[in-house]
Design an enzyme around this catalytic site. Sequence first.
Site, PDB file in Angstrom:
ATOM      1  N   HIS A 164       0.414  -1.709  -0.164  1.00  0.00           N
ATOM      2  CA  HIS A 164       0.453  -0.198  -0.209  1.00  0.00           C
ATOM      3  C   HIS A 164       0.608   0.969   0.156  1.00  0.00           C
ATOM      4  O   HIS A 164       0.112   2.675  -0.117  1.00  0.00           O
ATOM      5  CB  HIS A 164      -0.949  -0.075   1.254  1.00  0.00           C
ATOM      6  CG  HIS A 164      -2.630  -1.176   0.902  1.00  0.00           C
ATOM      7  ND1 HIS A 164      -2.888  -0.488   0.479  1.00  0.00           N
ATOM      8  CD2 HIS A 164      -1.958  -2.159   1.264  1.00  0.00           C
ATOM      9  CE1 HIS A 164      -4.471  -1.843   0.897  1.00  0.00           C
ATOM     10  NE2 HIS A 164      -3.368  -2.675   1.422  1.00  0.00           N
ATOM     11  N   ASP A 370       4.447   9.607  -1.156  1.00  0.00           N
ATOM     12  CA  ASP A 370       2.664   8.665  -0.919  1.00  0.00           C
ATOM     13  C   ASP A 370       2.759   7.830  -1.865  1.00  0.00           C
ATOM     14  O   ASP A 370       2.213   8.164  -2.939  1.00  0.00           O
ATOM     15  CB  ASP A 370       1.694  10.276  -0.340  1.00  0.00           C
ATOM     16  CG  ASP A 370       1.079   9.627   0.181  1.00  0.00           C
ATOM     17  OD1 ASP A 370       0.729   8.552   0.925  1.00  0.00           O
ATOM     18  OD2 ASP A 370       0.280  10.660   1.096  1.00  0.00           O
TER      19      ASP A 370
END
Length: 459
Positions: A164, A370
């Site tokens: 993730h 990110d």
Amino acid sequence: MTLGLIVISNREPYAPRKSESGDIQWVPSIGGLTAALDPALQHAGGTWIAWGEEHPHIGSVELPTERPRYRLERLKLSEAEVRDFYYGFSNRALWPMSHYFIGRARYLRSSWSAYQAVNRRFAQAAVQRYQEGDLIWVHDYQLALVPKMIREALPNARIGFFWHIPWPSSEVFRTLPWDREVLEGMLGADLIGMHTEDYVRHFRSGCAIALGAETTPQGVRHAGRLSRVVSRPIGIETEVFESIASSPEVEAASERIRQGLQTMMLLGVDRLDYTKGIPERLEAFDAFLDAYPDFKRQVTMVQVAVPSRERVESYRQLRVQVEGLVGRINGKHAESGWSPIHYIYRGLSREELIAHYRAADVMLVTPLRDGLNLVAKEFVASSRDGALILSKFAGASSEMPEAIHVNPYDHDGLAQQLMQAMRMPLDEKKARLHQLRSRLKQSNLRAWSENFLSELAAT
């Protein structure tokens, strides 16, 4: 024929909370993973295996408590395991390395040993709960070794894995002394998911260089097995955010926020993490006020910083740095009755958060790196007429071309793009939001989980 689903993650889907009467109540955890996979497990039945961080004496529980559909198996970690596995290898080695902060990474053999041992415990728990035909879905960087460990015990199981956070370039990943072991651990899965095509490309490159593996556009072949590697960015519950944002209670809360400021509102919402670019954002806002002094008293930045990993020294230092910047900028630019920055150091409830999204004229999502960033998507689903400024280093940027893309390291450039956002005509802001929201609805959270599980079932 699939009998059920086994989900394995570090964080648990429901957190135990003591009521006033002293009873334990199980409250759904906030986050995309719970929202995506709790319905899937309720439908299929099965087991969710996770770290029982709070009230660890409770080993397992049937969930949801009012109508049980699956079992939560809670692993108890010792203080040493929490220190070395979680705060150590996961968050002082893999996390900074994956976000390109090599200077912050600490590669300690004691932490690596703890990481291996805890991953083994998660894998053993899955093997014990497995029934023929079950799908197994392992999640994230804390548990990268688990797929191979399960594969060794269950050669025919269908195993999925989702990473993730960003997957770095092979040059960065090779700084990890155990690069081969991590790659081989993940390649125990039949299907490996990541958020962007860039991450998939970097992963294949790492496998080719570190393992000498055969790579194709479809995946990686190593040790006689093919693992498919796919880009599948996670979505959000778009309709849920739209519904809450338009509710009378949230509309009223949004109006109170705007009335309290009496200015245009810039909004940042982040975990207090060095990857999120909060100091750089504050310095860019300082540069904006220097360059455009006429905007003093016309605009206010609201920065929400959610406490994170406070036991790690670098995170405590970051809090000191951010709060020092807020004080310096407010001291430099404040005028009677107006402070340029309102700083909130706490988590917000979902309703509070959406009220802030709804109130904002400009949303600043400017991480230095990110994996995806769901805040940008939540804002788009919640806003009526706001503008989104988005870092080109956020994984979500490739999905959101209508956002104003920025380089968070370029303070002067970010200040100029902030001006562009504030001066953008209302019709243009609404048109951009419409396009962004339409795309969100095509790849929502439920579709993300259902499609991944369907692909895994078909392997």
